[in-house]
Scaffold this active site. Structure first.
Site, mmCIF file in Angstrom:
data_model
loop_
_atom_site.group_PDB
_atom_site.id
_atom_site.type_symbol
_atom_site.label_atom_id
_atom_site.label_comp_id
_atom_site.label_asym_id
_atom_site.label_seq_id
_atom_site.Cartn_x
_atom_site.Cartn_y
_atom_site.Cartn_z
ATOM 1 N N GLN A 229 47.171 49.081 28.556
ATOM 2 C CA GLN A 229 47.365 49.188 29.997
ATOM 3 C C GLN A 229 48.757 49.729 30.321
ATOM 4 O O GLN A 229 49.074 49.931 31.490
ATOM 5 C CB GLN A 229 47.180 47.809 30.655
ATOM 6 C CG GLN A 229 45.777 47.258 30.525
ATOM 7 C CD GLN A 229 45.612 45.879 31.148
ATOM 8 O OE1 GLN A 229 45.131 44.971 30.498
ATOM 9 N NE2 GLN A 229 45.985 45.713 32.415
ATOM 10 N N ARG A 376 43.239 39.544 35.639
ATOM 11 C CA ARG A 376 42.910 40.139 36.931
ATOM 12 C C ARG A 376 43.738 39.534 38.059
ATOM 13 O O ARG A 376 43.212 39.153 39.114
ATOM 14 C CB ARG A 376 41.426 40.030 37.247
ATOM 15 C CG ARG A 376 41.039 41.118 38.249
ATOM 16 C CD ARG A 376 39.569 41.158 38.557
ATOM 17 N NE ARG A 376 39.324 42.278 39.455
ATOM 18 C CZ ARG A 376 38.360 43.155 39.308
ATOM 19 N NH1 ARG A 376 37.523 43.073 38.313
ATOM 20 N NH2 ARG A 376 38.213 44.142 40.160
ATOM 21 N N CYS A 377 45.028 39.407 37.827
ATOM 22 C CA CYS A 377 45.895 38.957 38.910
ATOM 23 C C CYS A 377 47.304 39.407 38.592
ATOM 24 O O CYS A 377 47.583 39.890 37.513
ATOM 25 C CB CYS A 377 45.843 37.436 39.061
ATOM 26 S SG CYS A 377 46.479 36.525 37.662
ATOM 27 N N GLU A 746 42.888 42.660 42.634
ATOM 28 C CA GLU A 746 42.997 41.322 42.077
ATOM 29 C C GLU A 746 42.812 40.236 43.120
ATOM 30 O O GLU A 746 42.556 39.083 42.783
ATOM 31 C CB GLU A 746 44.348 41.201 41.368
ATOM 32 C CG GLU A 746 44.393 42.165 40.183
ATOM 33 C CD GLU A 746 45.768 42.385 39.607
ATOM 34 O OE1 GLU A 746 46.748 42.084 40.319
ATOM 35 O OE2 GLU A 746 45.860 42.842 38.472
#
Lengths: 792, 194
Positions: A229, A376-377, A746
């Protein structure tokens, strides 16, 4: 208007440009990369959570035809690569050095002609262990007689994050005014306190982690295809570790099958594959299996907290206090900006005007896999939002105030923005109260409460969950955030070609977010070129400008801003060229969707395409030819998207099975670039919120054995389990972002989890239940029912 | 992963015949499906092996058995067995107390109380099946023990009779095992008195 629509720019629900390739199975993922002479690596892993390594015997494995090497810590030692630095200032064993500290830890890597031989040979590596007592419960980590996990840190009072007080202690982080908070609690009319657990879960993206490392011995260059990422950070780390100049290291993140934080870190498998390629002079591929992925690479959460609120008798919160034990596993490989050992947890005052607050987190080592990534945050924001959104419900129950009403009473009001929070953040914009009313009306909240009262009279269980959250995303201002000393800016380079098409290269990297579609829309609107003619490229460090990558919802807040700024530089130059072509001064030129015209004379026109052509043959005297720009955007602040969620759950009082009857999600992410992609992101995030709240758990037995590291046990919701989602929105633009946009992908995960929990707890609220821990599986819910005697 | 097992099996023979068999560790081991004593270190310490096959897992444990107590007065033996599988991917230990006593229905009863701890791959793989698998192994053990007792009941020298023909070491059959474990698992739904 018509010209505007043809551009398919900002605000257009343009179909995703990447989908034709994916739905035809023509994506190129790391495991699709096959290089001539490529070998495969397989990791030999520890079966035990805590053990001394007595001996490693490679002979049988090396004797297997097709095996090229078996590398262990002993082989990496002369290169100084048996340990590596982590993003959190700790070190992590690349291959176990004398002892193993978690089950499935990397002990050796076998390099062979193909995966099958490598897997067979890995079974032949004989490792003799002497088992040690395992430490599994973080609450026991700092006991006087707790087993010492990190022998390498014994006697050191620091592990990269400040002072530590016990061999298994990593750091203490705190924020806020402790004394003022304590005083507020002492004088409070009402206080509530609850143990709030965010259990260990795993992001489990569809594609597991892996890489193909290829070292060219002739010119000394290294190319690595990798599931990352943050490819540029990987390049910097590879250079720091290997000494190969950054100009000779090329990191390529091709198509990535989901990241969710799992693909931010540097893993031992990558390092082993790179070293093997350098030593053997051949490309080496390493790809994780599903079990390896769930067991070893970057878990999330594992925050064992105690939350407290102080309030007046009308439910106005006067103070928040929090303490958590953070289980970081055997090595502190937490994903964070350098100076933030608890990430951005200090957003925990949420959407509420809370005068004072104090939060403290103590990180501890246990015999579990390292990690602590933002699933996912944004860094630790899920934990923060879970805390405040659960606690405000606890307070509402204590005071017998309606759960919507208590939120109304505590909201930060629209005229308070920019709002300075008690824990140091400046919220850019928000407008919570009208958004709440919109959701309550859409769902007939009053009607739902009435129905609930009737059902309760009949012994039926129905819960209504509310969540009114604020997120902090878009890391971040370089004055506050860096990774290994590199500021958390991001970048975009745009080149407009002579015939009016363009290519943009980004420092971010899509893993399913749809960057190829949305960044093109930004450029289309800014430059008046059709988004179909704009190519977006990411993930190749040889071509893309340096950027910090995609996680923490930072692509739109940071990369999107860089895109707009780069495009504006180009348009400013184009305006001068247009003025030159129209023989007026640049101040007399006006921009109109896709063209310039002379003020007061709409017929004296040069389209952006015409200007692009002129940029390569007819520019004003003294101007450089060409039409391109690169922008490195250092955001002045984070962005603070918010949402109002409502969930209705029905619970079977005999089996404990839950049924999500309704889930209504209103999100405000400022100006919206592609509403269709936003809706897709909301759906995806809600699915993962549903997964975490209702089923996901990485659990261990007392000896540190993983209980359920396959998809037989680990819950991934499919369309069979997933509820129906209803989405809605309001628009409160970010005042500091060039496009007024905020991050969004998110929010649904962060806001969804407490909403599900609040709904489940609400179903039992009339029986005095104030909190139950996730995940709300049928069995766990049944246990609550059974304890209350509601099933008889 | 730890399970505690407490079992009582009825036996055909008398308490004294059963005790004669129980105090002979090698004989007892040979009743354990897939197990054998490979070396007698001294009168209280033995080396042994157990082979188990469950689905795709072949596990061969090699380990040590240490007799803690043989109490002829109370007809009780206490032993601790520890082992690792040959690939080093799993380990297991068992603390077992076994005794014989006069039974209610049969002539005698064999009781066994064991704490079994399993670590490594077997613990990941077999976590939820552990109790069922252990039940099956002990069930087969009790059958073998009982039939050996029956065969030796009429003989003057039980040890000699039992030692010829040489006890056959059989690998535990995975499929049959998994099936029995499954049946056991399903049965447990209907028999538990919650």
């Amino acid at each position: 208007m018509e010209r505007q629509e043809q551009l398919q720019g900002i605000g257009c629900s343009r179909k995703r440009k990447e989908d034709p390739r994916f739905i035809q199975g023509k994506g190129l993922y790391v495991d699709d990369v096959k290089l001539p002479g490529m070998l495969c690596g397989e990791v030999v892993r520890s079966p035990f959570a805590h053990a001394k390594i007595v001996s490693i015997n490679k002979e049988k494995a090396l004797a297997l035809p097709g095996v090229h090497a078996v590398i262990t810590a002993e082989d990496l030692k002369p290169l100084g690569l048996h340990w590596m630095p982590t993003l959190a200032g700790d070190t992590q064993a690349v291959l176990a050095d004398e002892k193993v500290c978690f089950q499935m830890q990397e002990v050796a890597m076998v390099i062979a002609d193909d995966r099958y031989i490598a897997a067979d040979a890995a079974e032949l590596v004989e490792v003799e262990y002497e088992q040690l007592p395992a430490l599994v419960d973080p609450h026991k980590a700092m006991d006087a007689d707790a087993p010492i996990i990190r022998e390498d840190l014994v006697g050191k009072d620091e592990a990269g994050q400040g002072k530590r007080t016990h061999n298994n202690h990593i750091f203490t982080w705190d924020v806020g005014d402790k004394d003022a908070t304590d005083r507020a609690f002492e004088s409070a009319e009402v206080t509530v306190r609850e143990d709030i657990l965010n259990p260990r879960v795993h992001p489990s993206p569809m594609e597991t982690c892996g890489c193909v490392a290829s070292f060219d011995k002739v010119n000394g260059s290294l190319t690595v295809h990798i599931t990352s990422q943050a490819p540029h950070i990987v390049r910097t780390v590879v250079t720091l570790l290997s000494g190969i100049p950054e100009s000779k290291v090329r990191i390529i993140s091709p198509d990535i099958g989901g990241g969710f934080g799992n693909k931010v870190g540097i893993y031992p498998g990558y390092v082993c594959a790179i070293v093997s390629s350098i030593v053997l002079g051949r490309p080496v591929k390493w790809i994780e299996s599903r079990i390896e992925n769930i067991s070893t690479t970057a878990f999330a959460r594992d925050y064992h907290g105690v939350g407290e609120l102080a309030a007046d008798k009308d439910g106005r919160i006067t103070a928040l206090r929090f303490h958590a034990l953070a289980d970081h596993g055997a090595f502190n490989a937490h994903a964070q900006p350098t100076k933030w050992p608890a990430g951005l947890f200090s957003i925990c005052t949420g959407s509420y005007d809370i005068p004072v607050a104090y939060a403290r987190v103590d990180g501890v080592y246990t015999n579990k896999a390292p990690g602590g990534v933002a699933y996912r945050c944004s860094f630790r924001v899920t934990e923060a939002v879970y805390l405040i959104e659960r606690m405000i419900d606890v307070l509402a129950q204590k005071l017998d105030i309606d759960k919507a009403e208590i939120r109304r009473r505590n909201f930060i009001q629209a005229d308070q923005f920019p709002y300075q929070s008690a824990l140091g953040w400046e919220y850019d914009s928000g407008n919570y109260a009208p958004a709440l009313e919109k959701v309550l009306e859409a769902c007939d909240y009053e009607g739902l409460r009435k129905e609930q009262t009737e059902k309760r009279a009949n012994g039926e269980l129905m819960g209504i969950g509310l969540c009114t959250f604020t997120e902090i995303v878009g890391a971040g201002p370089s004055k506050a955030c860096d990774v290994l000393g590199v500021g958390m800016f991001d970048s975009c380079e745009i080149r407009v070609h002579p015939t009016g098409s363009a290519i943009a290269r980004m420092g971010t990297i899509t893993q399913g977010q749809g960057h190829e579609t949305t960044y093109a829309q930004i450029i289309a609107t800014e430059l008046g070129l059709s988004s179909d003619d704009i190519q977006i490229e990411e993930g190749d460090t040889d071509t893309a400008p340096y950027g910090l990558g995609t996680y923490g919802s930072r692509s739109t807040p940071v990369g999107g801003a860089a895109t707009a700024m780069a495009a504006r530089t180009i348009r400013a130059k184009a305006q001068k060229i247009a003025a030159h072509l129209l023989e007026v001064s640049p101040e007399d030129i006006e921009w109109d969707v896709d063209r310039f015209h002379v003020k007061g004379n709409p017929d004296a026109v040069k389209t952006m395409k015409e200007v692009a052509w002129a940029a390569y043959n007819n520019v004003p005297e003294g101007m450089e030819m060409g039409l391109e720009s690169v922008n490195y955007y250092d955001p002045p602040n984070f962005t603070y998207p918010f949402g109002i969620y409502l969930c209705v759950v029905d619970i079977d009082r005999h089996t404990g099975e839950t049924s999500i009857r309704r889930f209504y999600a209103l999100d405000d992410c400022g100006n919206r670039i592609n509403p269709m992609i936003i809706e897709g992101q909301i759906h995806g995030g809600l699915n993962e919120a549903f997964a975490v709240a209702m089923g996901q758990l990485i659990s261990f037995d007392e000896e540190g054995n993983l209980q359920g590291n396959t998809l037989m046990d680990y819950f991934i919701p499919t369309f069979v389990e997933t509820p129906h989602w209803e989405t809605d929105y309001t628009v409160t633009p970010s005042p500091h972002h060039p496009l007024g946009a905020k991050g969004v992908a998110e929010s649904p995960h962060v806001g969804g989890i407490p909403c599900f929990s609040n709904a489940v707890v609400d179903a039992f609220a009339h029986k005095g239940v104030t909190h139950v821990d996730m995940p709300h599986t049928a069995f766990n819910v049944w246990k609550t029912i059974h304890e209350l005697g509601l099933d008889s | 992963m730890q399970v505690t097992i407490n079992k009582v099996f009825p036996l055909d023979g008398s308490v004294s015949d059963a005790w004669n068999l129980l105090e002979n560790i090698e004989q007892v081991a040979s009743c354990m499906p897939g197990a054998e004593i490979t070396e007698t270190v001294d009168e209280n310490n033995f080396k042994g092996s157990v082979k188990v096959k469950i689905g795709p897992m072949h596990v061969a444990f090699n380990g040590d058995i240490a007799v803690q107590e043989i109490n002829p007065g109370e007809h009780r033996v206490h032993l601790i067995a520890k082992g690792q599988d040959s690939k080093g991917t799993s380990s297991a230990s068992m603390d077992l107390t076994a005794s014989v006593r006069a039974g209610e229905s049969g002539a005698s009863e064999l009781t066994g109380d064991a704490d079994v701890t399993v670590n490594g791959k077997l613990a990941n793989f077999g976590g939820r099946m552990m109790t069922q698998v252990a039940d099956q192994i002990l069930g087969q053990f009790a059958d073998n023990f009982s039939s050996r007792l029956g065969a030796s009941a009429g003989s003057e020298d039980p040890a000699q009779t039992a030692s010829e023909p040489e006890p056959q070491v059989q690998e535990i059959n995975g499929l049959k095992f998994a099936w029995q474990a499954l049946i056991g698992f399903i049965k447990s739904f209907f028999t538990s008195k919650a």
